[in-house]
Design a protein around this motif. Structure first.
Motif, mmCIF file in Angstrom:
data_model
loop_
_atom_site.group_PDB
_atom_site.id
_atom_site.type_symbol
_atom_site.label_atom_id
_atom_site.label_comp_id
_atom_site.label_asym_id
_atom_site.label_seq_id
_atom_site.Cartn_x
_atom_site.Cartn_y
_atom_site.Cartn_z
ATOM 1 N N GLY A 306 28.849 25.740 -1.279
ATOM 2 C CA GLY A 306 30.066 26.408 -0.838
ATOM 3 C C GLY A 306 31.010 26.771 -1.967
ATOM 4 O O GLY A 306 32.084 27.343 -1.721
ATOM 5 N N LEU A 307 30.635 26.448 -3.219
ATOM 6 C CA LEU A 307 31.494 26.745 -4.363
ATOM 7 C C LEU A 307 31.717 28.252 -4.471
ATOM 8 O O LEU A 307 30.766 29.023 -4.534
ATOM 9 C CB LEU A 307 30.866 26.224 -5.656
ATOM 10 C CG LEU A 307 31.649 26.493 -6.957
ATOM 11 C CD1 LEU A 307 33.012 25.846 -6.901
ATOM 12 C CD2 LEU A 307 30.862 26.007 -8.169
ATOM 13 N N GLY A 308 32.962 28.642 -4.491
ATOM 14 C CA GLY A 308 33.316 30.062 -4.553
ATOM 15 C C GLY A 308 33.846 30.537 -3.217
ATOM 16 O O GLY A 308 35.075 30.636 -3.036
ATOM 17 N N PRO A 309 32.968 30.803 -2.239
ATOM 18 C CA PRO A 309 33.448 31.297 -0.941
ATOM 19 C C PRO A 309 34.402 30.317 -0.250
ATOM 20 O O PRO A 309 35.436 30.724 0.275
ATOM 21 C CB PRO A 309 32.158 31.463 -0.127
ATOM 22 C CG PRO A 309 31.067 31.552 -1.109
ATOM 23 C CD PRO A 309 31.503 30.783 -2.304
ATOM 24 N N TRP A 310 34.049 29.014 -0.276
ATOM 25 C CA TRP A 310 34.897 28.009 0.377
ATOM 26 C C TRP A 310 36.256 27.947 -0.305
ATOM 27 O O TRP A 310 37.299 27.934 0.355
ATOM 28 C CB TRP A 310 34.207 26.644 0.332
ATOM 29 C CG TRP A 310 34.934 25.584 1.086
ATOM 30 C CD1 TRP A 310 34.766 25.258 2.406
ATOM 31 C CD2 TRP A 310 35.956 24.693 0.594
ATOM 32 N NE1 TRP A 310 35.612 24.236 2.767
ATOM 33 C CE2 TRP A 310 36.365 23.873 1.668
ATOM 34 C CE3 TRP A 310 36.568 24.532 -0.648
ATOM 35 C CZ2 TRP A 310 37.338 22.899 1.545
ATOM 36 C CZ3 TRP A 310 37.560 23.561 -0.783
ATOM 37 C CH2 TRP A 310 37.940 22.753 0.297
ATOM 38 N N ASN A 311 36.262 27.908 -1.630
ATOM 39 C CA ASN A 311 37.515 27.801 -2.382
ATOM 40 C C ASN A 311 38.420 29.004 -2.149
ATOM 41 O O ASN A 311 39.625 28.859 -1.921
ATOM 42 C CB ASN A 311 37.219 27.666 -3.876
ATOM 43 C CG ASN A 311 36.295 26.508 -4.183
ATOM 44 O OD1 ASN A 311 35.092 26.612 -3.997
ATOM 45 N ND2 ASN A 311 36.838 25.394 -4.628
ATOM 46 N N ILE A 312 37.841 30.198 -2.213
ATOM 47 C CA ILE A 312 38.628 31.422 -2.035
ATOM 48 C C ILE A 312 39.202 31.484 -0.623
ATOM 49 O O ILE A 312 40.352 31.891 -0.419
ATOM 50 C CB ILE A 312 37.769 32.660 -2.341
ATOM 51 C CG1 ILE A 312 37.445 32.716 -3.840
ATOM 52 C CG2 ILE A 312 38.465 33.941 -1.905
ATOM 53 C CD1 ILE A 312 36.426 33.761 -4.224
ATOM 54 N N ALA A 313 38.408 31.064 0.363
ATOM 55 C CA ALA A 313 38.883 31.065 1.749
ATOM 56 C C ALA A 313 40.065 30.110 1.926
ATOM 57 O O ALA A 313 41.051 30.443 2.591
ATOM 58 C CB ALA A 313 37.742 30.679 2.682
ATOM 59 N N VAL A 314 39.974 28.913 1.322
ATOM 60 C CA VAL A 314 41.078 27.945 1.399
ATOM 61 C C VAL A 314 42.315 28.506 0.694
ATOM 62 O O VAL A 314 43.442 28.408 1.213
ATOM 63 C CB VAL A 314 40.663 26.593 0.770
ATOM 64 C CG1 VAL A 314 41.876 25.674 0.612
ATOM 65 C CG2 VAL A 314 39.616 25.904 1.636
ATOM 66 N N MET A 315 42.123 29.095 -0.478
ATOM 67 C CA MET A 315 43.248 29.684 -1.220
ATOM 68 C C MET A 315 43.921 30.793 -0.416
ATOM 69 O O MET A 315 45.149 30.910 -0.396
ATOM 70 C CB MET A 315 42.745 30.231 -2.561
ATOM 71 C CG MET A 315 42.333 29.160 -3.555
ATOM 72 S SD MET A 315 41.309 29.823 -4.893
ATOM 73 C CE MET A 315 42.414 31.048 -5.602
ATOM 74 N N PHE A 316 43.115 31.581 0.256
ATOM 75 C CA PHE A 316 43.654 32.674 1.084
ATOM 76 C C PHE A 316 44.487 32.099 2.224
ATOM 77 O O PHE A 316 45.594 32.582 2.510
ATOM 78 C CB PHE A 316 42.507 33.519 1.633
ATOM 79 C CG PHE A 316 42.961 34.683 2.484
ATOM 80 C CD1 PHE A 316 43.448 35.831 1.897
ATOM 81 C CD2 PHE A 316 42.897 34.607 3.861
ATOM 82 C CE1 PHE A 316 43.867 36.899 2.677
ATOM 83 C CE2 PHE A 316 43.319 35.667 4.652
ATOM 84 C CZ PHE A 316 43.806 36.820 4.061
ATOM 85 N N ALA A 319 47.715 30.774 0.844
ATOM 86 C CA ALA A 319 48.595 31.854 0.373
ATOM 87 C C ALA A 319 49.424 32.438 1.512
ATOM 88 O O ALA A 319 50.540 32.934 1.287
ATOM 89 C CB ALA A 319 47.756 32.951 -0.286
ATOM 90 N N ILE A 320 48.897 32.388 2.730
ATOM 91 C CA ILE A 320 49.642 32.875 3.891
ATOM 92 C C ILE A 320 50.963 32.129 4.039
ATOM 93 O O ILE A 320 51.970 32.685 4.492
ATOM 94 C CB ILE A 320 48.783 32.731 5.170
ATOM 95 C CG1 ILE A 320 47.612 33.730 5.116
ATOM 96 C CG2 ILE A 320 49.605 32.958 6.442
ATOM 97 C CD1 ILE A 320 46.627 33.583 6.249
ATOM 98 N N TYR A 321 50.975 30.871 3.593
ATOM 99 C CA TYR A 321 52.171 30.036 3.721
ATOM 100 C C TYR A 321 52.872 29.838 2.374
ATOM 101 O O TYR A 321 53.580 28.849 2.171
ATOM 102 C CB TYR A 321 51.803 28.702 4.361
ATOM 103 C CG TYR A 321 51.345 28.889 5.789
ATOM 104 C CD1 TYR A 321 52.266 28.956 6.831
ATOM 105 C CD2 TYR A 321 49.998 29.072 6.091
ATOM 106 C CE1 TYR A 321 51.862 29.177 8.137
ATOM 107 C CE2 TYR A 321 49.582 29.296 7.396
ATOM 108 C CZ TYR A 321 50.519 29.352 8.416
ATOM 109 O OH TYR A 321 50.118 29.582 9.712
ATOM 110 N N GLY A 322 52.659 30.783 1.455
ATOM 111 C CA GLY A 322 53.426 30.818 0.224
ATOM 112 C C GLY A 322 52.927 29.958 -0.911
ATOM 113 O O GLY A 322 53.616 29.812 -1.927
ATOM 114 N N ILE A 323 51.729 29.389 -0.797
ATOM 115 C CA ILE A 323 51.170 28.585 -1.889
ATOM 116 C C ILE A 323 50.635 29.530 -2.960
ATOM 117 O O ILE A 323 49.818 30.409 -2.667
ATOM 118 C CB ILE A 323 50.051 27.648 -1.388
ATOM 119 C CG1 ILE A 323 50.571 26.747 -0.264
ATOM 120 C CG2 ILE A 323 49.495 26.817 -2.531
ATOM 121 C CD1 ILE A 323 51.703 25.839 -0.644
#
Length: 360
Positions: A306-316, A319-323
């Motif tokens: 899951g390295l890559g897709p999982w991380n980007i999805a969590v970051m996205f 980011a919706i909540y200003g992180i």
């Protein structure tokens, strides 16, 4: 006689050349199959990791990880991941029992541990391995065990889809406001709201139905119909087997553990801990649900662990909540690393268990 001998020799030579060509084609197909199966996920992982880090200063991210992280919560998340695997083994035992296959619980747990550990190196191979291991250990038909695993995964798909619908209900305002800030998001929203998009969906569904109904004599369609029927049969047995309500309970428990893994990690970082202090965000439950559902969708993309897709999805989702991107990257990388370390430990334990089990 000479002509017949020449013709015979020529025919043998042509047969030998044809056989050599078939071998070469077979070898080429194997190479292409291996490349698609193993090299493509690896290349995708590298590409997505590069994309993730291209706007992040690595030193800044490491500074976040070194300072201000409460690792007790990360360890708690790692413990929950083990619990989720044990519950998955308990759920799978119900399916196998209905098929007359009764492996010990520890063997089932190790099959799950080994499955996820193997997926770190060879994406999707772990699922085949766990079925092969249980089938050989119990001297059971591989197809039966495989069918139960397919039903197991279909159950997960239904759970993930249900959570996706829930997420777009409870977090609709935040997602909508986030997407409208970016051109890509605006395009997605415009597409979803477009009448032509829904007309296309309806036409596509009708076309697929017509192909499967009126083209059933076609070889490809017949094979697909047969595969879908067998898959559905393997899934439908859940509704009639003994322990179906316990199966449902375990399904909820598995996804509850997955969600809690991410939620407790929120308390490890100061910026996500702030989300958990806001009542308007359900004390962090809503942002966690958004990040969790997006990460579950990201796991459908084949990559190493899951390295890559999982991380980007969590970051996205964060980011919706200003992180910010550096904070989101630090969060996703540390959480992913903790789970990966735990899987490696469980994989080593599995190898030891299997070795001792065979000796016994």
């Amino acid at each position: 006689m000479i002509d017949n001998t020449d013709n015979s020799s020529r025919s043998l030579m042509e047969d030998a050349i044809s056989e050599e060509e078939r071998k070469n084609k077979g070898g080429l197909k194997k190479i292409l199959s291996l490349a698609i199966r193993w090299l493509l996920p690896l290349a995708l992982t590298i590409l997505l990791v590069w994309y993730m880090f291209r706007k992040v200063h690595f030193g800044e991210m490491m500074d976040i990880i070194r300072h201000g992280v409460d690792y007790g919560w990360i360890l708690c998340a790692m413990g929950l991941s083990v619990l989720s695997h044990v519950v998955r083994a308990l759920r799978w035992r119900i399916q196998l029992k209905s098929l007359g296959i009764r492996p010990p619980l520890m063997a089932l747990c190790c099959s799950i541990f080994g499955c996820y550990a193997l997926n770190l190196v060879f994406p999707r191979l772990g699922e085949v391995w766990r079925c092969t291991y249980i089938a050989k250990r119990q001297d059971a038909p591989f197809t039966k065990v495989l069918g139960s695993m397919v039903a197991d995964r279909l159950s997960d798909t239904i759970c993930a889809f249900s959570l996706l619908i829930l997420t777009f209900i409870v977090a609709a305002p935040a997602i909508d406001s986030f997407l409208t800030k970016y051109p890509v998001g605006q395009g997605i929203l415009a597409t979803i709201k477009s009448l032509w998009f829904w007309i296309f969906i309806v036409v596509a569904v009708i076309a697929v139905y017509a192909i499967f109904t009126y083209g059933k004599n076609n070889t490809v369609v017949a094979k697909l119909r047969s595969w879908i029927a067998e898959t559905w049969k393997g899934f439908a047995v859940i509704t009639s087997m003994d322990g179906k309500w316990l199966f449902l309970f375990y399904s909820i428990a598995i996804w509850g553990c997955y969600f809690l893994q991410l939620y407790v990690a929120f308390f490890a970082f100061p910026f996500t801990r702030e989300l958990c202090s806001e009542a308007s965000l359900g004390f962090g439950l809503v942002p966690c649900l958004v990040a969790f559902v997006f990460s579950s969708i990201g796991m459908a993309i084949p990559s190493n662990g899951g390295l890559g897709p999982w991380n980007i999805a969590v970051m996205f989702g964060l980011a919706i909540y200003g992180i910010s991107t550096p904070d989101g990257t630090a969060f996703s990388m540390l959480q992913w690393s903790g789970q990966t370390v735990m899987l490696i430990i469980l994989g080593i334990y599995t190898m030891i268990y299997i070795a001792l089990d065979k000796k016994k």
